[in-house]
Motif scaffolding. Sequence first.
Motif, PDB file in Angstrom:
ATOM      1  N   THR A 125      16.191  -4.099  42.112  1.00  0.00           N
ATOM      2  CA  THR A 125      16.059  -4.575  40.960  1.00  0.00           C
ATOM      3  C   THR A 125      17.306  -5.614  41.088  1.00  0.00           C
ATOM      4  N   GLY A 126      17.507  -6.163  42.246  1.00  0.00           N
ATOM      5  CA  GLY A 126      19.050  -7.754  42.290  1.00  0.00           C
ATOM      6  C   GLY A 126      16.853  -8.533  42.354  1.00  0.00           C
ATOM      7  N   ALA A 127      16.462  -8.124  42.821  1.00  0.00           N
ATOM      8  CA  ALA A 127      14.599  -9.152  42.966  1.00  0.00           C
ATOM      9  C   ALA A 127      14.740  -9.128  41.357  1.00  0.00           C
ATOM     10  N   LEU A 128      14.798  -8.166  40.324  1.00  0.00           N
ATOM     11  CA  LEU A 128      14.746  -8.588  39.424  1.00  0.00           C
ATOM     12  C   LEU A 128      15.008  -9.217  38.614  1.00  0.00           C
ATOM     13  N   LEU A 129      16.668  -9.016  38.585  1.00  0.00           N
ATOM     14  CA  LEU A 129      17.742  -9.232  37.899  1.00  0.00           C
ATOM     15  C   LEU A 129      17.010 -11.256  38.064  1.00  0.00           C
ATOM     16  N   LEU A 130      17.516 -11.550  39.246  1.00  0.00           N
ATOM     17  CA  LEU A 130      16.597 -13.044  39.481  1.00  0.00           C
ATOM     18  C   LEU A 130      16.000 -13.474  38.652  1.00  0.00           C
ATOM     19  N   LEU A 131      14.880 -12.801  38.688  1.00  0.00           N
ATOM     20  CA  LEU A 131      14.151 -13.321  37.557  1.00  0.00           C
ATOM     21  C   LEU A 131      14.334 -12.733  36.319  1.00  0.00           C
ATOM     22  N   VAL A 132      14.622 -12.662  36.252  1.00  0.00           N
ATOM     23  CA  VAL A 132      14.978 -12.309  34.484  1.00  0.00           C
ATOM     24  C   VAL A 132      15.982 -13.351  33.888  1.00  0.00           C
ATOM     25  N   MET A 198      18.070  -7.243  26.900  1.00  0.00           N
ATOM     26  CA  MET A 198      18.586  -6.016  27.132  1.00  0.00           C
ATOM     27  C   MET A 198      17.811  -5.278  28.507  1.00  0.00           C
ATOM     28  N   ILE A 199      16.446  -6.326  29.067  1.00  0.00           N
ATOM     29  CA  ILE A 199      16.577  -5.777  30.282  1.00  0.00           C
ATOM     30  C   ILE A 199      17.242  -5.988  31.120  1.00  0.00           C
ATOM     31  N   ALA A 200      17.975  -7.104  31.266  1.00  0.00           N
ATOM     32  CA  ALA A 200      19.147  -7.661  31.940  1.00  0.00           C
ATOM     33  C   ALA A 200      20.256  -6.444  32.386  1.00  0.00           C
ATOM     34  N   THR A 201      20.840  -6.223  31.112  1.00  0.00           N
ATOM     35  CA  THR A 201      21.974  -5.212  31.056  1.00  0.00           C
ATOM     36  C   THR A 201      21.241  -3.599  31.759  1.00  0.00           C
ATOM     37  N   THR A 202      19.857  -3.288  31.513  1.00  0.00           N
ATOM     38  CA  THR A 202      19.852  -1.585  32.197  1.00  0.00           C
ATOM     39  C   THR A 202      19.606  -2.540  33.678  1.00  0.00           C
ATOM     40  N   LEU A 203      18.890  -3.480  33.834  1.00  0.00           N
ATOM     41  CA  LEU A 203      18.991  -3.043  35.851  1.00  0.00           C
ATOM     42  C   LEU A 203      20.375  -3.988  36.181  1.00  0.00           C
ATOM     43  N   LEU A 204      21.105  -4.489  35.885  1.00  0.00           N
ATOM     44  CA  LEU A 204      22.546  -4.523  36.095  1.00  0.00           C
ATOM     45  C   LEU A 204      23.447  -3.152  36.598  1.00  0.00           C
ATOM     46  N   LEU A 205      22.877  -2.415  35.183  1.00  0.00           N
ATOM     47  CA  LEU A 205      23.822  -1.008  35.150  1.00  0.00           C
ATOM     48  C   LEU A 205      23.112  -0.362  36.555  1.00  0.00           C
ATOM     49  N   LEU A 206      21.391  -0.409  36.852  1.00  0.00           N
ATOM     50  CA  LEU A 206      21.361   0.659  37.909  1.00  0.00           C
ATOM     51  C   LEU A 206      21.649  -0.601  39.297  1.00  0.00           C
ATOM     52  N   HIS A 207      21.523  -1.735  39.340  1.00  0.00           N
ATOM     53  CA  HIS A 207      21.704  -2.275  40.018  1.00  0.00           C
ATOM     54  C   HIS A 207      23.586  -1.781  41.532  1.00  0.00           C
ATOM     55  N   LEU A 208      24.769  -1.996  40.056  1.00  0.00           N
ATOM     56  CA  LEU A 208      25.564  -1.660  39.965  1.00  0.00           C
ATOM     57  C   LEU A 208      26.325   0.347  40.653  1.00  0.00           C
ATOM     58  N   LEU A 209      25.340   0.783  39.919  1.00  0.00           N
ATOM     59  CA  LEU A 209      24.912   2.242  39.871  1.00  0.00           C
ATOM     60  C   LEU A 209      24.727   2.706  41.934  1.00  0.00           C
ATOM     61  N   PHE A 210      23.509   1.982  41.722  1.00  0.00           N
ATOM     62  CA  PHE A 210      23.143   1.469  43.459  1.00  0.00           C
ATOM     63  C   PHE A 210      24.089   1.051  44.517  1.00  0.00           C
ATOM     64  N   ILE A 211      24.768   0.230  44.089  1.00  0.00           N
ATOM     65  CA  ILE A 211      25.749  -0.382  45.199  1.00  0.00           C
ATOM     66  C   ILE A 211      26.750   0.200  45.055  1.00  0.00           C
ATOM     67  N   GLN A 212      27.470   1.205  43.674  1.00  0.00           N
ATOM     68  CA  GLN A 212      28.477   2.579  43.707  1.00  0.00           C
ATOM     69  C   GLN A 212      28.099   3.770  45.142  1.00  0.00           C
ATOM     70  N   ARG A 213      26.888   3.897  44.681  1.00  0.00           N
ATOM     71  CA  ARG A 213      26.767   5.549  45.562  1.00  0.00           C
ATOM     72  C   ARG A 213      26.700   5.226  46.907  1.00  0.00           C
ATOM     73  N   GLN A 214      26.075   4.021  46.775  1.00  0.00           N
ATOM     74  CA  GLN A 214      25.263   3.939  48.722  1.00  0.00           C
ATOM     75  C   GLN A 214      26.762   3.077  49.595  1.00  0.00           C
TER      76      GLN A 214
END
Lengths: 359, 426
Positions: A125-132, A198-214
Amino acid sequence: MRVAATRLYHWVDERIPLSPLVEFAREKSVPSHRYSVFYFFGGATLFFFGLQVATGILLLLYYRPTAEAAFESVRFIMTEVSFGWLIRSIHSWSANLMVLCAFLHMATVFFMRAYRKPREMTWWTGALLLLVSMGFGFSGYLLPWNELAFFATRVGTDVARKTPLIGEFLSQFLRGGDDVTGATLTRFFGFHVAVLPMIATTLLLLHLLFIQRQGMSVPDSQTEEASRRPGTKFFPNYFLRELIGWAVALAILAALASLFPWELGRKADPFAPAPAGIKPEWYFLFMFQTLKYLPATIAGIEGEFVGLVFFGVGGLLWFFWPLIDRGSPGGKPSRLVTTVGVAALAFIGVMTLLGYIGS
Amino acid sequence: MAWPLRFSVVVAGLLAFTVTVEGQNQRNNCIDCHRSLDDEELSQPARAAVDDVHASAGITCADCHGGNPTLEIVDEDYDPAKEPSTGFVGAPSVGDIPTFCGKCHADAAYMQRYDPNLPVDQLAQYWTSGHGKKLREGATDIAECVSCHGSHGMLAVSDPRAPVYPTKVAGTCGGCHADEEHMAPYGLPTDQMALHRESVHGRALYQDGDLSAPTCNTCHGNHGASPPGLSSVSLVCGNCHAIQRDFFTKSPHRAAFADLGEPECETCHGNHEVAPVTDELLGVAEGQICGECHFEDEEAYTIAKTLRQDIEELKARIAEARTTVEGAAVAGMEVSEAELILIDANQALVKARNTVHAVSADALREQTDTGRKLADQALEMGIAALGELQFRQKGLAVSVFFILLVVIGLYLKIQQIERPPRPTDE
């Protein structure tokens, strides 16, 4: 005031239980070791993203996305709108600082090998965020409709045409025709303010969610130290440190925006000859420069095509690196990772430098 | 490409080739015989015809010289092909050359078959020229058509190898006009070509490759070549410098020059040696042109001085405004509007320089006032931009101060919450 806030909290808690979230926040801690400072890059990227959204919305109040009016509207923002110069300058500078922080964040994650199981999806998700982010940069660069942006976009979309298999389609899709025109501008505007956010927000939420979970990853070399030292409580200790980082970032941004206002240039004239010194934004420069050095043909194949295949393969390796780097699970630093990382950074650094020296 | 289509293309190509070869194979004894002659004077025309503009248009030797080029030659007897009944005229004498060429070139109906755009008044013009008049008087060392265009192997004017191509014209004219011996009987100077080469016009033509820059024929005419009369110099120069000419014709200089018998533009600017014009030419100080004719007790002297002062003042205003605006631009301020106004101010300066030809202080003032207003406007915008820059920098300093306070506050807060509890607190 405090009473009102408590009452509001209880009102919401009765309907949607907030206690688990509060408990999570209270328990959350950040590992403390020699390299903890690198965790700030992710937060700084998030901070700049927030600024991008805020200043972008303000710019939208005056910006007009047509070939006839875009340049004039940006000039109007910079000269007539109260603090318009500051908003535009902050938007442009923070965009660059955001990409820079994202690059640094990714590099530190790479060298600390924080992408390994179970954090592969966080890396992706981070790599995709960088591309976005780079997509934001590419689309946003054209929006002021000035000479340099126009011709750089023409070169950029020309390069896209050389993409294997889908090149022609990609170029047409990006340009909205055979050449860069007002249709391209409208299209880029659409990508910049609707599709990419829209894409960035979705990826960002997922990225943050993963970090919080792990939780935060600890580098191999620091596991012992991290286990000895108690972690920093996220609220309020780490959060306050994060705020200091953001305040410093804001001060740097304010200085850059005030001392080096982002220039507007001349209005694009599609019929004028291309001016000297056309180059893309700095984060595309290493690719641009490499393509410039390639001969017209390599072993009978078009040089640019070979270059794009090279970057394509490099990009795929980078993206799937968590699956490729499976060595030294015992926790020792990986020589391969360090070598590949340093070589890639040296290549990007040298090519970017040559791009600036060459111009 | 499908094979029947390829076959058709090949057949069509072969047919076209056959037709061409057949056309070229039409008998032309003039070329065949003259080419093989040992006498260079007789063989050169046949060899040179390969590149000739006439030959490439299908015009044969016989079209100009008469004779019968298709007659079969028996026992090397060429005379039947050159009998008077064949219209054979051979090589014309110098005096006959203009009418020899004019036979076709002055015939509008004939020329239209080849190039309707070609003028057909060359012959008529030629007879009005200095060259034509002298030729009619019987001179034989005078320029006629062939002198400038060559004869056989003649090239189109647009061909860079042609002697009448813009960059070659001065050399072609100089073939005679730079030759002291040749010009001695006519009492004409021979340094024009050298002067022109060093002039602003010559530099534009030879150094910058500007083919529209004037060379000999631009001012003197070509077929009707003659020196411009005293009163027509401004008309010649005015072909390109129309605005300056208009101002000059309204100026008191025009009548004064006519009375004094001085040429118009040439009196101040020279002719062949015309130098690049700078503001330094204007004024009454040493080395400045106005001071050569006007002296301190004259009104014209004061006007000349005023003109120069006015121009210098405008230049100074524009320079000041430019420095300020550029300073603001370098500092990253948006001053494109001020830059546009500066371009207009420069335009006003250019117009003012042209207005100098009217030698009227009032007319010049009108132009310089416009320029000054524009320069002042740009200056004001530049100063405002620099003021805005200062405001921003001060704003930056204030905001960084407050951010710093926040950082210190946050740091102290962290220290406070992370401070180990004191033993007395326990």
